[in-house]
Design a protein around this motif. Structure first.
Motif, PDB file in Angstrom:
ATOM      1  N   SER A 101       0.826  -1.221   0.000  1.00 47.71           N
ATOM      2  CA  SER A 101       0.000   0.000   0.000  1.00 47.71           C
ATOM      3  C   SER A 101       0.853   1.261   0.000  1.00 47.71           C
ATOM      4  N   ARG A 102       1.883   1.273   0.793  1.00 48.10           N
ATOM      5  CA  ARG A 102       2.770   2.436   0.840  1.00 48.10           C
ATOM      6  C   ARG A 102       3.573   2.547  -0.456  1.00 48.10           C
ATOM      7  N   ASP A 103       4.089   1.419  -0.939  1.00 51.53           N
ATOM      8  CA  ASP A 103       4.920   1.425  -2.151  1.00 51.53           C
ATOM      9  C   ASP A 103       4.171   1.904  -3.387  1.00 51.53           C
ATOM     10  N   TYR A 104       2.869   1.615  -3.464  1.00 50.55           N
ATOM     11  CA  TYR A 104       2.102   1.954  -4.661  1.00 50.55           C
ATOM     12  C   TYR A 104       1.057   3.037  -4.412  1.00 50.55           C
ATOM     13  N   ARG A 105       1.362   3.929  -3.469  1.00 45.93           N
ATOM     14  CA  ARG A 105       0.595   5.151  -3.213  1.00 45.93           C
ATOM     15  C   ARG A 105      -0.859   4.930  -2.812  1.00 45.93           C
ATOM     16  N   ALA A 106      -1.128   3.810  -2.150  1.00 41.06           N
ATOM     17  CA  ALA A 106      -2.462   3.561  -1.611  1.00 41.06           C
ATOM     18  C   ALA A 106      -2.471   3.834  -0.107  1.00 41.06           C
ATOM     19  N   GLU A 107      -1.421   4.479   0.364  1.00 41.33           N
ATOM     20  CA  GLU A 107      -1.309   4.849   1.774  1.00 41.33           C
ATOM     21  C   GLU A 107      -0.448   6.102   1.871  1.00 41.33           C
ATOM     22  N   SER A 108      -0.925   7.078   2.626  1.00 39.35           N
ATOM     23  CA  SER A 108      -0.166   8.317   2.798  1.00 39.35           C
ATOM     24  C   SER A 108       0.973   8.073   3.796  1.00 39.35           C
ATOM     25  N   PRO A 109       1.933   8.994   3.870  1.00 34.82           N
ATOM     26  CA  PRO A 109       3.036   8.831   4.822  1.00 34.82           C
ATOM     27  C   PRO A 109       2.573   8.677   6.274  1.00 34.82           C
ATOM     28  N   ASP A 110       1.393   9.244   6.626  1.00 33.26           N
ATOM     29  CA  ASP A 110       0.903   9.111   8.001  1.00 33.26           C
ATOM     30  C   ASP A 110       0.013   7.872   8.196  1.00 33.26           C
ATOM     31  N   GLY A 111      -0.062   7.015   7.176  1.00 33.84           N
ATOM     32  CA  GLY A 111      -0.799   5.756   7.312  1.00 33.84           C
ATOM     33  C   GLY A 111      -2.249   5.788   6.855  1.00 33.84           C
ATOM     34  N   GLU A 112      -2.734   6.939   6.386  1.00 36.46           N
ATOM     35  CA  GLU A 112      -4.110   7.018   5.897  1.00 36.46           C
ATOM     36  C   GLU A 112      -4.225   6.214   4.610  1.00 36.46           C
ATOM     37  N   GLN A 113      -5.265   5.400   4.513  1.00 37.89           N
ATOM     38  CA  GLN A 113      -5.473   4.605   3.305  1.00 37.89           C
ATOM     39  C   GLN A 113      -6.088   5.463   2.208  1.00 37.89           C
ATOM     40  N   LEU A 114      -5.661   5.206   0.989  1.00 38.76           N
ATOM     41  CA  LEU A 114      -6.115   5.967  -0.166  1.00 38.76           C
ATOM     42  C   LEU A 114      -6.628   5.001  -1.229  1.00 38.76           C
ATOM     43  N   ALA A 117      -6.205   2.677  -8.114  1.00 33.85           N
ATOM     44  CA  ALA A 117      -6.241   1.638  -9.143  1.00 33.85           C
ATOM     45  C   ALA A 117      -4.838   1.561  -9.717  1.00 33.85           C
ATOM     46  N   THR A 118      -4.237   0.396  -9.627  1.00 35.93           N
ATOM     47  CA  THR A 118      -2.868   0.208 -10.069  1.00 35.93           C
ATOM     48  C   THR A 118      -2.841  -0.851 -11.157  1.00 35.93           C
ATOM     49  N   VAL A 119      -2.070  -0.580 -12.201  1.00 36.53           N
ATOM     50  CA  VAL A 119      -1.972  -1.514 -13.316  1.00 36.53           C
ATOM     51  C   VAL A 119      -0.505  -1.896 -13.505  1.00 36.53           C
ATOM     52  N   PHE A 120      -0.301  -3.185 -13.711  1.00 38.41           N
ATOM     53  CA  PHE A 120       1.024  -3.712 -13.999  1.00 38.41           C
ATOM     54  C   PHE A 120       0.967  -4.425 -15.342  1.00 38.41           C
ATOM     55  N   ALA A 121       2.053  -4.346 -16.089  1.00 29.23           N
ATOM     56  CA  ALA A 121       2.143  -5.039 -17.379  1.00 29.23           C
ATOM     57  C   ALA A 121       3.369  -5.949 -17.341  1.00 29.23           C
ATOM     58  N   ARG A 122       3.202  -7.150 -17.857  1.00 31.25           N
ATOM     59  CA  ARG A 122       4.309  -8.105 -17.939  1.00 31.25           C
ATOM     60  C   ARG A 122       4.765  -8.150 -19.396  1.00 31.25           C
ATOM     61  N   ARG A 123       6.045  -7.856 -19.586  1.00 28.74           N
ATOM     62  CA  ARG A 123       6.635  -7.865 -20.925  1.00 28.74           C
ATOM     63  C   ARG A 123       7.992  -8.562 -20.862  1.00 28.74           C
ATOM     64  N   ASP A 124       8.178  -9.556 -21.690  1.00 24.89           N
ATOM     65  CA  ASP A 124       9.458 -10.271 -21.761  1.00 24.89           C
ATOM     66  C   ASP A 124       9.943 -10.736 -20.386  1.00 24.89           C
ATOM     67  N   GLY A 125       9.006 -11.219 -19.564  1.00 23.00           N
ATOM     68  CA  GLY A 125       9.366 -11.762 -18.265  1.00 23.00           C
ATOM     69  C   GLY A 125       9.570 -10.731 -17.168  1.00 23.00           C
ATOM     70  N   LYS A 126       9.442  -9.459 -17.492  1.00 23.77           N
ATOM     71  CA  LYS A 126       9.610  -8.390 -16.508  1.00 23.77           C
ATOM     72  C   LYS A 126       8.254  -7.750 -16.239  1.00 23.77           C
ATOM     73  N   ILE A 127       8.068  -7.233 -15.014  1.00 27.75           N
ATOM     74  CA  ILE A 127       6.811  -6.592 -14.637  1.00 27.75           C
ATOM     75  C   ILE A 127       7.050  -5.097 -14.483  1.00 27.75           C
ATOM     76  N   TYR A 128       6.190  -4.319 -15.130  1.00 26.98           N
ATOM     77  CA  TYR A 128       6.278  -2.866 -15.111  1.00 26.98           C
ATOM     78  C   TYR A 128       5.037  -2.272 -14.473  1.00 26.98           C
ATOM     79  N   HIS A 129       5.242  -1.258 -13.639  1.00 28.41           N
ATOM     80  CA  HIS A 129       4.136  -0.515 -13.037  1.00 28.41           C
ATOM     81  C   HIS A 129       3.710   0.539 -14.059  1.00 28.41           C
ATOM     82  N   THR A 130       2.424   0.592 -14.332  1.00 32.84           N
ATOM     83  CA  THR A 130       1.896   1.542 -15.315  1.00 32.84           C
ATOM     84  C   THR A 130       0.601   2.105 -14.772  1.00 32.84           C
ATOM     85  N   TRP A 131      -0.103   2.915 -15.527  1.00 39.19           N
ATOM     86  CA  TRP A 131      -1.351   3.495 -15.058  1.00 39.19           C
ATOM     87  C   TRP A 131      -2.449   3.200 -16.035  1.00 39.19           C
TER      88      TRP A 131
END
Length: 131
Positions: A101-114, A117-131
């Motif tokens: 949650s913290r790593d992907y911006r679903a939690e603020s620095p003070d712990g508030e949940q946000l 919607a997070t999208v990941f794409a897998r290309r050539d065996g690697k995973i990319y964070h996208t929007w």
């Protein structure tokens, strides 16, 4: 048939990709501290409404895209919420006890949940964070 009732276990992000599906859509569902015991058991009403709609369409969405709901509450609490709402298709994941949650911006620095919607794409065996 209810949401998947597998025994809780740790999963890697890479394990959320099914063969032939290279897009992963994760929705971070907020739970409101102090709301335990109320009808939504602390689940955000707006997040709940979004997943109500997505769960109804999930049989179509998941033909080409991997989909799951993530919440920073114990998986049992998320499962109870899903059962109360009648969700039967959404894969449920708990981010309690990890930094997702913290790593992907679903939690603020003070712990508030946000909501996020997070999208990941897998290309050539690697995973990319996208929007």
């Amino acid at each position: 048939m209810g949401p998947r009732q597998e025994r809780p276990r740790s999963v890697r992000l890479s394990e959320l990709f099914e063969d032939g599906k290279d897009i992963l859509f994760l929705y971070s569902h907020m739970f409101i501290p102090g709301r335990k015991g109320l009808p939504l058991e602390g689940g955000c009403p707006s997040c709940t409404a979004i997943i109500d709609a997505i769960d109804g369409a999930a049989q179509h969405i998941t033909r080409t895209v991997n989909f799951a709901v993530v919440a920073k509450v114990p998986i049992e609490q998320l499962r109870r919420h899903a059962q109360a709402r009648g969700w039967s298709r959404a894969r449920l994941l708990s981010s309690a006890g990890n930094t997702y949650s913290r790593d992907y911006r679903a939690e603020s620095p003070d712990g508030e949940q946000l909501p996020m919607a997070t999208v990941f794409a897998r290309r050539d065996g690697k995973i990319y964070h996208t929007w």
